[in-house]
Design an enzyme around this catalytic site. Structure first.
Site, PDB file in Angstrom:
ATOM      1  N   GLU A   1     -11.641   0.758  -3.511  1.00 50.98           N
ATOM      2  CA  GLU A   1     -10.942   1.786  -2.989  1.00 50.98           C
ATOM      3  C   GLU A   1      -9.716   2.383  -2.909  1.00 50.98           C
ATOM      4  O   GLU A   1      -9.002   2.107  -4.380  1.00 50.98           O
ATOM      5  CB  GLU A   1     -10.681   0.936  -2.149  1.00 50.98           C
ATOM      6  CG  GLU A   1      -9.910  -0.704  -2.190  1.00 50.98           C
ATOM      7  CD  GLU A   1      -9.632  -1.994  -1.227  1.00 50.98           C
ATOM      8  OE1 GLU A   1      -9.683  -1.995   0.114  1.00 50.98           O
ATOM      9  OE2 GLU A   1      -9.455  -2.872  -2.289  1.00 50.98           O
TER      10      GLU A   1
ATOM     11  N   ASP B   1       0.730  -1.369   0.210  1.00 53.84           N
ATOM     12  CA  ASP B   1       0.071  -0.018  -0.010  1.00 53.84           C
ATOM     13  C   ASP B   1       0.541   1.030  -0.058  1.00 53.84           C
ATOM     14  O   ASP B   1       0.778   2.205   0.833  1.00 53.84           O
ATOM     15  CB  ASP B   1      -1.119  -0.235   0.934  1.00 53.84           C
ATOM     16  CG  ASP B   1      -1.788  -1.311   1.313  1.00 53.84           C
ATOM     17  OD1 ASP B   1      -2.191  -1.662   0.309  1.00 53.84           O
ATOM     18  OD2 ASP B   1      -2.065  -1.806   2.597  1.00 53.84           O
TER      19      ASP B   1
END
Length: 567
Positions: free
Chosen positions: A184, A15
């Protein structure tokens, strides 16, 4: 131009959130249940990266005790508002449930290595938040989670204005975009009159990707690009898989790059598995005639080798195409002095380094003098045994990231276990339901049932090899050893197999003695088992004392080599 080799940050660095401030690039990555919380790396040329610190205090009270495996701190987003670094992130306290029980926090610092302000909670619609700074105003982006049984579990991307000082909500929350495929990880940039919403698409596994939407107004309506910017889901032969969760940043010279997560699978009879976890990669991006971002090399697949603009040269930074912040002092030596992501990397305890600092990591809290001591015996680390390895509260474990599919770890241990409830040794770790451990412990005389001999001084000292997976724990091998002196414990990982061994140093031995059969290293993977898994494999040392919490073990010479051995 500089040639970079992906992944640029190897082994459990998922991430990635990329920001440029002056001539430095910074990447923050997810830490989940691990400490230090939110590791940050930096680079001046996008190819050579070094650890630059972490967000100390990101977990309130410096504790994530009790959070489940792969819970904790998800997807931090790093930004620069012209005067300070800002980081926003979610702490997820329930995994595999409809609720997630998420708290979203913001912390700030004038330097990336801190000190960071105490985290302040903001609107917590879901996980994967980000901040967008524009004209002195502050906006919070987030995934909206819908826990209802008849609702859309991942119900789109929302935008909320925050007061830049108090972080209180200002006005209504805006729904920016919904999509039939899971979206997302929203990030926003503004370029040439367009707001570009960069989204993670398709979940974080092999279906992952990056999709972009855009609008003339901040609050929409947003038009979704008709094709992904980046994905590897349509070609399982690519060396870089799971490509997704991206962020666009402009270089000082006006080029654009995309940070994203990726993974390098091992191919097994049961399908691809990624025991190194998800890692950080960089791609070069251009813009087409219609104003959409595209991979510079063409198509949407991630490239393993990428030419990028060379060493940065000051000037304005930020993610808003140069409209944002000025430079900030980075401190320290240039990242160009750090070796590139070479095939072979080695870590060991350096005499002048913090013996408990990076690259060591701990579970659900920082190393504490109550259970770890690096001062009493110079050159050694003493661990006091606490809970067992499946504890979510007090497991005495120090571990380092494994960064290549071939790796070797070893450590010398001295300990005197007196009962089967005491153990200490070398561990390959994924989570509480996936680990391989070679422990010095106690056992009854061979052939005897357990009947309390340990309390009368009977029994024997043994090395026990244990394999843990979702279905339970298996004792793989037990051998008698002499605990009067030190033992060196080791493991070699290659071709998806982990082979453990030991050397009886006290007897002057130098030959490695194998213990047990080769074990399946790929079970320490995001892709093994039935539960959600988001971290990566680690190698480390641990100690257990289930009864008294007083047993100690001393460790020295820990060494982790990742990559091919020297010629």
């Amino acid at each position: 131009m500089t040639l970079l080799h992906n992944p640029v940050i190897r082994g459990f660095a998922p991430d990635p959130s990329l920001v440029r401030v002056g001539d430095w690039y910074y990447v923050a990555t997810s830490s989940f249940e691990w400490f230090p919380t939110i590791p940050i790396h930096r680079s001046r040329d996008l190819a050579h990266w070094e650890y630059a610190g972490h967000v100390r205090g990101a977990a309130p009270g410096d504790s994530l005790a009790g959070v489940p495996d792969s819970g904790g701190i998800w997807a931090p987003s790093l930004s620069w508002d012209g005067e300070r670094f800002c980081v926003v992130y979610s702490i997820v306290r329930s995994v595999g449930t409809p609720y997630f029980d998420t708290d979203t926090y913001v912390a700030t610092a004038t330097k990336v290595d801190g000190p960071w302000t105490a985290p302040r909670r903001v609107a917590s619609h879901g996980f994967d938040p980000a901040l967008f700074h524009e004209d002195g105003r502050l906006w919070l982006l987030n995934l909206q989670n819908d826990h209802r049984s008849d609702g859309r579990r991942f119900a789109g991307i929302v935008l909320t204005e925050l007061d830049p000082t108090s972080l209180a909500r200002v006005g209504d929350t805006h729904l920016l975009l919904q999509h039939e495929r899971l979206i997302e990880g929203p990030k926003l940039i503004r370029r040439e009159g367009w707001y570009h919403l960069v989204l993670a698409e398709g979940g974080t596994g092999f279906e992952h990707g990056v999709r972009v939407a855009r609008a003339r107004e901040l609050t929409g309506p947003y038009e979704l690009d008709d094709r992904p910017l980046l994905t590897s889901r349509d070609d399982p032969t690519l060396p870089l898989q799971k490509a997704g969760h991206g962020e666009l940043v402009q270089t000082p010279g006006g080029d654009w790059v995309l940070s994203h997560l990726t993974a390098r699978p091992l191919h097994t009879p049961d399908g691809p598995r990624c025991p190194l976890g998800r890692e950080t990669a960089i791609q070069a991006v251009t813009w087409d005639a219609e104003g959409w971002p595209r991979m510079r090399h063409g198509g949407a697949h991630p490239a393993a080798e990428v030419e990028v603009e060379g060493r940065g040269g000051g000037g304005d930074g930020g993610r808003d195409g140069g409209e944002g912040a000025g430079g900030v002092e980075g401190g320290g030596d240039g990242a160009g002095d750090v070796p590139a992501n070479s095939v072979r990397a080695e870590t060991r305890l350096a005499e002048d380094a913090d013996p408990l600092g990076w690259p060591w990591s701990t579970l659900r809290g920082y190393p504490d003098p109550s259970w770890v001591d690096a001062a009493t015996r110079p050159g050694w680390i003493r661990l006091r045994g606490r809970h067992g390895p499946e504890s979510r509260w007090a497991h005495s474990l120090l571990a380092q990231r494994i960064t290549e599919h071939r790796a070797e770890a070893e450590v010398t241990v001295e300990a005197r276990p007196r009962t089967f409830t005491q153990a200490a040794g070398l561990v390959l770790w994924y989570n509480t339901e996936a680990y391989l451990a070679l422990d010095l412990t106690w056992a009854e005389p061979e052939g005897d049932e357990q009947c309390g001999q340990q309390w009368r001084g009977g029994g024997r000292t043994v090395l026990g090899l244990v394999e843990r997976e979702e279905s339970g724990t298996r004792r793989v091998a037990v051998v008698d050893v002499d605990a009067a002196g030190p033992l060196t414990l080791g493991v070699t990982v290659e071709g998806g197999e982990a082979c453990f061994w030991y050397v009886d140093v006290a007897r002057g031995e130098t030959t490695r003695t194998p213990i047990g059969p080769p074990l399946d290293f790929t079970t320490l993977s995001d892709d093994y088992g039935s539960k959600l898994r988001f971290t990566g494999s680690m190698a480390g040392i641990h100690a257990v004392d289930l009864v008294d919490g007083a047993f100690t073990a001393d460790f020295s010479g820990f060494r982790l080599i990742c990559g091919e051995p020297p010629p």
